[in-house]
Design an enzyme around this catalytic site. Structure first.
Site, PDB file in Angstrom:
ATOM      1  CG  HIS A  15      -2.133  -0.826   1.095  1.00  0.00           C
ATOM      2  ND1 HIS A  15      -2.109  -2.183   1.349  1.00  0.00           N
ATOM      3  CD2 HIS A  15      -3.403  -0.529   0.704  1.00  0.00           C
ATOM      4  CE1 HIS A  15      -3.324  -2.684   1.132  1.00  0.00           C
ATOM      5  NE2 HIS A  15      -4.128  -1.699   0.738  1.00  0.00           N
ATOM      6  CE  LYS A  40      -4.206  -0.305   4.695  1.00  0.00           C
ATOM      7  NZ  LYS A  40      -5.538   0.237   4.997  1.00  0.00           N
TER       8      LYS A  40
HETATM    9  N1  LIG Z   1     -13.182  -0.753   1.818  1.00  0.00           N
HETATM   10  C1  LIG Z   1     -12.452  -0.252   0.814  1.00  0.00           C
HETATM   11  O1  LIG Z   1     -12.651  -0.592  -0.372  1.00  0.00           O
HETATM   12  C2  LIG Z   1     -11.403   0.753   1.120  1.00  0.00           C
HETATM   13  C3  LIG Z   1     -11.158   1.086   2.420  1.00  0.00           C
HETATM   14  N2  LIG Z   1     -10.256   2.052   2.719  1.00  0.00           N
HETATM   15  C4  LIG Z   1     -10.181   2.422   4.123  1.00  0.00           C
HETATM   16  O2  LIG Z   1     -10.891   3.645   4.292  1.00  0.00           O
HETATM   17  C5  LIG Z   1     -10.325   4.396   5.371  1.00  0.00           C
HETATM   18  C6  LIG Z   1      -9.983   5.799   4.878  1.00  0.00           C
HETATM   19  O3  LIG Z   1      -8.960   5.746   3.935  1.00  0.00           O
HETATM   20  P1  LIG Z   1      -8.414   7.087   3.249  1.00  0.00           P
HETATM   21  O4  LIG Z   1      -9.529   7.831   2.624  1.00  0.00           O
HETATM   22  O5  LIG Z   1      -7.259   6.665   2.430  1.00  0.00           O
HETATM   23  O6  LIG Z   1      -7.902   7.888   4.530  1.00  0.00           O
HETATM   24  P2  LIG Z   1      -7.720   9.472   4.711  1.00  0.00           P
HETATM   25  O7  LIG Z   1      -6.818   9.655   5.866  1.00  0.00           O
HETATM   26  O8  LIG Z   1      -7.350  10.093   3.401  1.00  0.00           O
HETATM   27  O9  LIG Z   1      -9.187   9.989   5.087  1.00  0.00           O
HETATM   28  C7  LIG Z   1      -9.803   9.812   6.323  1.00  0.00           C
HETATM   29  C8  LIG Z   1     -10.640  11.049   6.577  1.00  0.00           C
HETATM   30  O10 LIG Z   1     -11.468  10.828   7.702  1.00  0.00           O
HETATM   31  C9  LIG Z   1     -11.558  12.055   8.387  1.00  0.00           C
HETATM   32  N3  LIG Z   1     -12.035  11.830   9.746  1.00  0.00           N
HETATM   33  C10 LIG Z   1     -11.342  11.392  10.830  1.00  0.00           C
HETATM   34  N4  LIG Z   1     -12.158  11.326  11.896  1.00  0.00           N
HETATM   35  C11 LIG Z   1     -13.376  11.723  11.486  1.00  0.00           C
HETATM   36  C12 LIG Z   1     -14.642  11.861  12.130  1.00  0.00           C
HETATM   37  N5  LIG Z   1     -14.797  11.586  13.434  1.00  0.00           N
HETATM   38  N6  LIG Z   1     -15.700  12.288  11.401  1.00  0.00           N
HETATM   39  C13 LIG Z   1     -15.560  12.574  10.089  1.00  0.00           C
HETATM   40  N7  LIG Z   1     -14.388  12.471   9.412  1.00  0.00           N
HETATM   41  C14 LIG Z   1     -13.316  12.035  10.106  1.00  0.00           C
HETATM   42  C15 LIG Z   1     -10.152  12.649   8.308  1.00  0.00           C
HETATM   43  O11 LIG Z   1     -10.176  14.039   8.550  1.00  0.00           O
HETATM   44  C16 LIG Z   1      -9.794  12.317   6.866  1.00  0.00           C
HETATM   45  O12 LIG Z   1     -10.213  13.354   5.993  1.00  0.00           O
HETATM   46  C17 LIG Z   1      -9.131   3.575   5.854  1.00  0.00           C
HETATM   47  O13 LIG Z   1      -9.523   2.783   6.945  1.00  0.00           O
HETATM   48  C18 LIG Z   1      -8.797   2.698   4.654  1.00  0.00           C
HETATM   49  O14 LIG Z   1      -8.139   1.518   5.016  1.00  0.00           O
HETATM   50  C19 LIG Z   1      -9.549   2.689   1.758  1.00  0.00           C
HETATM   51  C20 LIG Z   1      -9.721   2.362   0.445  1.00  0.00           C
HETATM   52  C21 LIG Z   1     -10.664   1.375   0.015  1.00  0.00           C
HETATM   53  O1  LIG Z   2      -6.034   2.325   3.067  1.00  0.00           O
HETATM   54  C1  LIG Z   2      -6.194   1.940   1.883  1.00  0.00           C
HETATM   55  O2  LIG Z   2      -5.737   2.562   0.914  1.00  0.00           O
HETATM   56  C2  LIG Z   2      -6.956   0.710   1.649  1.00  0.00           C
HETATM   57  N1  LIG Z   2      -7.546   0.146   2.663  1.00  0.00           N
HETATM   58  C3  LIG Z   2      -8.330  -1.040   2.622  1.00  0.00           C
HETATM   59  C4  LIG Z   2      -7.658  -2.137   3.409  1.00  0.00           C
HETATM   60  O3  LIG Z   2      -7.055  -1.863   4.447  1.00  0.00           O
HETATM   61  O4  LIG Z   2      -7.770  -3.296   3.009  1.00  0.00           O
HETATM   62  C5  LIG Z   2      -8.726  -1.423   1.221  1.00  0.00           C
HETATM   63  C6  LIG Z   2      -7.662  -1.207   0.201  1.00  0.00           C
HETATM   64  O5  LIG Z   2      -6.657  -2.138   0.413  1.00  0.00           O
HETATM   65  C7  LIG Z   2      -7.118   0.205   0.266  1.00  0.00           C
END
Ligand SMILES: NC(=O)C1=CN([C@@H]2O[C@H](COP(=O)(O)OP(=O)(O)OC[C@H]3O[C@@H](n4cnc5c(N)ncnc54)[C@H](O)[C@@H]3O)[C@@H](O)[C@H]2O)C=CC1
Ligand SMILES: O=C(O)C1=N[C@H](C(=O)O)C[C@H](O)C1
Length: 254
Positions: free
Chosen positions: A140, A144
């Site tokens: 990743h 992350k």
């Molecule tokens: N299920 C999936 O397909 C995917 C899951 N993810 C997961 O999604 C999550 C976010 O990833 P990213 O967007 O890359 O992280 P990021 O760090 O870019 O965004 C997280 C956002 O959440 C905000 N935040 C934190 N606490 C908050 C609250 N209490 N209320 C509202 N907003 C709040 C932060 O200010 C930040 O803007 C991670 O856990 C990641 O692993 C990421 C990509 C795909």
């Molecule tokens: O943080 C990410 O970027 C991602 N988070 C998810 C995970 O932890 O599996 C999904 C994807 O891998 C991207």
């Protein structure tokens, strides 16, 4: 038919921004709220939102889901960090709120919304019983916050369950001396390795080995757009899926 009102929580993060664009571009959905760290999730009750989509951080996602349910919204959650205990509390909360509602609420939690990743996990679980060895390498971007990835944890657990069902014992490994961490984390007996590298987005390899042969299953998300068809599918389907659904595979009939 009127558009489904959607609120995005974590709207200013990497995933949140992409989800806002995807919802904006979908004719049957209407983006009614962008929620950041300072905003109150329960206040969404008055915005016309029917579904809240959470892409925040592991430390706050469970509280956000409880607040969404209290506000009468369905939830679609991509944030990682869920445990059996936190999922159990959401299941209980759903039972409580749905006992008093004519339109029962649903929550979809998925560690990965990309079709390639969901299929990779599915194929790995199918293949696992035929192989002596199995290891997972997730790769990743270095921003992350969690390791191993939610996807890698789910992959390892699916592989472990398939191995157990097939009566396979522990994976062979003669390692006696090592630098701490050299063999990665061990999740239900499956070694999981986490790479963090500038330039990557989200990638995973599942290595399955037998004497004289190897099967490698690989998924690559090169852009966050790859997660959007799955997120939008979940937003549309959660309205008709009361209770807790874990994993996009259930929405794809895999
Ligand atoms: N299920 C999936 O397909 C995917 C899951 N993810 C997961 O999604 C999550 C976010 O990833 P990213 O967007 O890359 O992280 P990021 O760090 O870019 O965004 C997280 C956002 O959440 C905000 N935040 C934190 N606490 C908050 C609250 N209490 N209320 C509202 N907003 C709040 C932060 O200010 C930040 O803007 C991670 O856990 C990641 O692993 C990421 C990509 C795909
Ligand atoms: O943080 C990410 O970027 C991602 N988070 C998810 C995970 O932890 O599996 C999904 C994807 O891998 C991207």
């Amino acid at each position: 038919m009127s558009a489904i009102g959607v609120a995005v929580i974590g709207a200013f993060g990497r995933m949140g921004r992409t989800v806002c664009e995807a919802v904006d571009a979908a004719e049957d959905l209407e983006l009614v709220a962008r929620v950041g760290e300072e905003d109150d999730v329960e206040a969404l009750a008055s915005t016309g939102a029917r579904v809240g989509v959470d892409f925040t951080v592991p430390a706050v996602t469970e509280a956000n889901v409880h607040a969404l349910l209290d506000a009468g919204l369905h939830a679609v959650v991509g944030t990682t960090g869920w445990t059996e205990e936190s999922l159990g509390r959401v299941r209980e909360h759903l039972e409580q709120v749905n006992a008093h509602r004519s339109e029962p609420l649903g929550v979809v939690v998925a560690p990965n919304f990309a079709l390639s990743a969901v299929l990779a996990m599915h194929f790995a679980a199918q293949a696992a019983r035929y192989f002596t060895s199995a290891e997972v390498i997730e790769m990743h971007h270095p921003d992350k916050v969690d390791a191993p990835s939610g996807t890698a944890l789910a992959t390892a657990r699916h592989i472990a369950a398939a191995r157990q069902e097939a009566g396979l014992g522990p994976v062979p490994d003669a390692t006696e001396t090592q630098v701490d961490g050299a063999r990665g984390a061990v999740v239900d007996g499956v070694h999981v390795h986490a790479v963090r590298l500038r330039g990557l987005v989200a990638h995973e390899e599942i290595l399955l080995g037998n004497p004289g042969e190897q099967l490698t299953i690989r998924t690559d998300s090169f852009q966050r757009d790859s997660f959007m068809p799955g997120v939008l599918l979940a937003v549309r389907q959660v309205l008709g899926r009361p209770g807790l659904t874990i994993g996009l595979e259930h929405l794809l009939d895999l």
